[in-house]
Motif scaffolding. Structure first.
Motif, PDB file in Angstrom:
ATOM      1  N   GLY A 132      73.307  29.252  46.464  1.00  0.00           N
ATOM      2  CA  GLY A 132      72.169  28.224  46.746  1.00  0.00           C
ATOM      3  C   GLY A 132      72.366  27.798  48.292  1.00  0.00           C
ATOM      4  N   SER A 159      67.163  30.176  45.606  1.00  0.00           N
ATOM      5  CA  SER A 159      66.806  28.858  45.270  1.00  0.00           C
ATOM      6  C   SER A 159      67.669  28.685  43.779  1.00  0.00           C
ATOM      7  CB  SER A 159      65.432  28.644  44.775  1.00  0.00           C
ATOM      8  OG  SER A 159      65.166  29.524  43.906  1.00  0.00           O
ATOM      9  N   HIS A 160      67.749  27.454  43.707  1.00  0.00           N
ATOM     10  CA  HIS A 160      68.651  27.016  42.540  1.00  0.00           C
ATOM     11  C   HIS A 160      68.051  27.883  41.094  1.00  0.00           C
ATOM     12  CE1 HIS A 160      70.040  24.429  39.072  1.00  0.00           C
ATOM     13  NE2 HIS A 160      70.846  23.924  40.108  1.00  0.00           N
ATOM     14  N   HIS A 161      66.843  28.015  40.991  1.00  0.00           N
ATOM     15  CA  HIS A 161      66.385  28.629  39.867  1.00  0.00           C
ATOM     16  C   HIS A 161      66.444  30.233  39.943  1.00  0.00           C
ATOM     17  CE1 HIS A 161      63.307  31.231  38.070  1.00  0.00           C
ATOM     18  NE2 HIS A 161      63.316  30.010  36.968  1.00  0.00           N
ATOM     19  N   ASP A 162      66.376  30.815  41.274  1.00  0.00           N
ATOM     20  CA  ASP A 162      66.627  32.113  41.485  1.00  0.00           C
ATOM     21  C   ASP A 162      68.061  32.502  41.218  1.00  0.00           C
ATOM     22  OD1 ASP A 162      64.182  32.606  42.280  1.00  0.00           O
ATOM     23  OD2 ASP A 162      64.615  32.515  44.421  1.00  0.00           O
ATOM     24  N   LEU A 164      70.592  30.608  39.233  1.00  0.00           N
ATOM     25  CA  LEU A 164      70.886  30.523  38.000  1.00  0.00           C
ATOM     26  C   LEU A 164      70.399  31.407  37.069  1.00  0.00           C
ATOM     27  CD1 LEU A 164      71.911  28.695  35.673  1.00  0.00           C
ATOM     28  CD2 LEU A 164      69.826  27.418  35.889  1.00  0.00           C
ATOM     29  N   SER A 165      68.873  32.148  37.337  1.00  0.00           N
ATOM     30  CA  SER A 165      68.450  33.090  36.453  1.00  0.00           C
ATOM     31  C   SER A 165      69.214  34.457  36.891  1.00  0.00           C
ATOM     32  CB  SER A 165      66.922  33.236  37.135  1.00  0.00           C
ATOM     33  OG  SER A 165      66.201  32.277  36.591  1.00  0.00           O
ATOM     34  N   ARG A 227      59.223  24.922  45.483  1.00  0.00           N
ATOM     35  CA  ARG A 227      59.616  24.810  44.351  1.00  0.00           C
ATOM     36  C   ARG A 227      60.557  25.521  44.025  1.00  0.00           C
ATOM     37  NH1 ARG A 227      54.849  24.486  40.060  1.00  0.00           N
ATOM     38  NH2 ARG A 227      54.488  22.714  41.432  1.00  0.00           N
ATOM     39  N   GLY A 228      61.569  25.179  43.102  1.00  0.00           N
ATOM     40  CA  GLY A 228      62.712  25.822  42.737  1.00  0.00           C
ATOM     41  C   GLY A 228      64.098  25.390  43.393  1.00  0.00           C
ATOM     42  N   SER A 229      63.898  24.632  44.406  1.00  0.00           N
ATOM     43  CA  SER A 229      65.075  24.188  45.156  1.00  0.00           C
ATOM     44  C   SER A 229      65.782  23.066  44.654  1.00  0.00           C
ATOM     45  CB  SER A 229      64.667  23.811  46.805  1.00  0.00           C
ATOM     46  OG  SER A 229      65.438  23.029  47.297  1.00  0.00           O
ATOM     47  N   SER A 230      67.085  22.997  44.593  1.00  0.00           N
ATOM     48  CA  SER A 230      67.824  21.971  44.031  1.00  0.00           C
ATOM     49  C   SER A 230      67.564  20.635  44.971  1.00  0.00           C
ATOM     50  CB  SER A 230      69.238  22.341  43.879  1.00  0.00           C
ATOM     51  OG  SER A 230      69.942  22.594  45.074  1.00  0.00           O
ATOM     52  N   ARG A 233      64.199  19.172  44.581  1.00  0.00           N
ATOM     53  CA  ARG A 233      64.160  18.411  43.149  1.00  0.00           C
ATOM     54  C   ARG A 233      64.865  17.150  43.249  1.00  0.00           C
ATOM     55  NH1 ARG A 233      66.380  22.195  40.283  1.00  0.00           N
ATOM     56  NH2 ARG A 233      68.158  21.282  40.024  1.00  0.00           N
TER      57      ARG A 233
END
Length: 333
Positions: A132, A159-162, A164-165, A227-230, A233
């Motif tokens: 990240g 991103s954090h979401h990317d 983790l996925s 959106r999706g960034s730690s 958030r």
């Protein structure tokens, strides 16, 4: 006397199953070629998505191709795989049994891909890492490489979401992110604790002091992450708690773009304190409302255990021990 054809008829009637097995072994052309892995995959996807069109999208095929595979299998075997009720597909008990086999085949394919992914084209052990932030992940990877010189490492950022996925989909072996929640699917190791800080252009000291409140920052031009960034958030959560809703002048999709925009004076951005070693063009500003920060975590799927991944976790453990010893000195400074 009973003729030869009659005797064969009696044998079929009495021992049909055994005779059929022997006949199948003796005649390879009669092997069931219509139940292929491709058809099992199509069947499993139709059950999961609930329709031919949904399965077609998931598999990257046409609606006709998926429907044809299922209908041909039903016709060739004389079976029914779905009950078509009010326009929806409901799997029959036989279909569900076949899906159990299909799932085992799919899992075997994933296992095979995982084994192949551990080697590069030259046959060297390979490690795929998702980051990240560049730091401290790159520094940890550097230590892993130093202890395993023949290791081939590839890194993807997102991103954090990317990230983790990507770990959950096994697209990378190891992820390094802040603020990773507890999850029974994951194996975790804490690297360090860090907080989000504001960053301002080094050439604009008058913009804000060494410490700033969110209320002060809300009056300034702000640069946000998408959106999706730690990071974003944490920032959004802090502004909500403070009862503030500032509108950014710029929203970007990467930490590096935030850094460059801040460096040329577009506005004030946010990043994890140890997200980069760079300190040439920006100043880090402490924001009390963004305390106490979050843990930077190394993580992988719990069943992803091999010598290379284990090396990453043992290196992370040594890193964390050094960080704990160094923390009192940093606080005194």
């Amino acid at each position: 006397m009973i003729g030869r054809d009659a005797r064969r008829g009696v044998l079929r009637a009495c021992y049909g199953r055994e005779l059929g097995l022997r006949t199948m072994k003796a005649e390879p052309s009669s092997l069931p070629r219509n139940l292929t892995p491709a058809r099992l995959r199509a069947l499993l996807q139709v059950v999961e998505d609930g329709s031919f069109s949904g399965a077609a999208r998931s598999l990257g095929l046409s609606h006709t191709a998926v429907a044809q595979q299922i209908r041909e299998l039903e016709a060739e075997r004389g079976i029914r795989l779905f009950d078509r009720i009010d326009g929806s597909l409901r799997p029959t008990p036989l279909c569900r049994e076949l899906c159990e086999i299909g799932e085992r085949i799919r899992e075997a394919e994933r296992d095979a891909e995982r084994i192949l992914a551990r080697r590069d084209a030259g046959g060297r052990d390979r490690l795929r890492v998702g980051l990240g932030n560049s730091m401290p992940g790159i520094a940890l990877i550097g230590q892993v490489i130093a202890s395993y010189r023949t290791l081939s490492v590839s890194v993807v950022s997102g991103s954090h979401h990317d990230i983790l996925s990507a770990v959950l989909r096994r697209e990378v072996d190891v992820g390094i992110l802040p603020d990773v929640p507890e999850d029974p699917r994951l194996r975790r190791a804490i690297l360090l604790r860090q907080e989000v800080v504001a960053i301002v252009a080094a050439e604009r000291p008058q913009l804000v002091g060494e410490t700033a409140t969110l209320a002060e920052l809300a009056e300034r031009p702000l640069i946000f992450r998408s959106r999706g960034s730690s990071t974003q958030r944490v920032v959004d959560r802090a502004f909500r708690r403070a009862g503030l809703a500032p509108a950014p002048v710029l929203t970007v999709d990467s930490r590096d773009t935030v850094y460059e925009a801040v460096a040329i004076g577009v506005g004030i951005g946010f990043m994890w304190r140890h997200g980069t070693h760079r300190a040439d063009a920006v100043r880090r500003i402490r924001v009390p409302e963004l305390q106490p920060g979050a843990e930077e975590v190394v993580f992988a799927l719990d069943d992803e255990r091999n010598a290379v991944v284990d090396l990453v976790f043992s290196t992370a453990s040594l890193w964390a021990s050094r960080e704990r010893r160094a923390e009192p000195k940093r606080q005194q400074a």
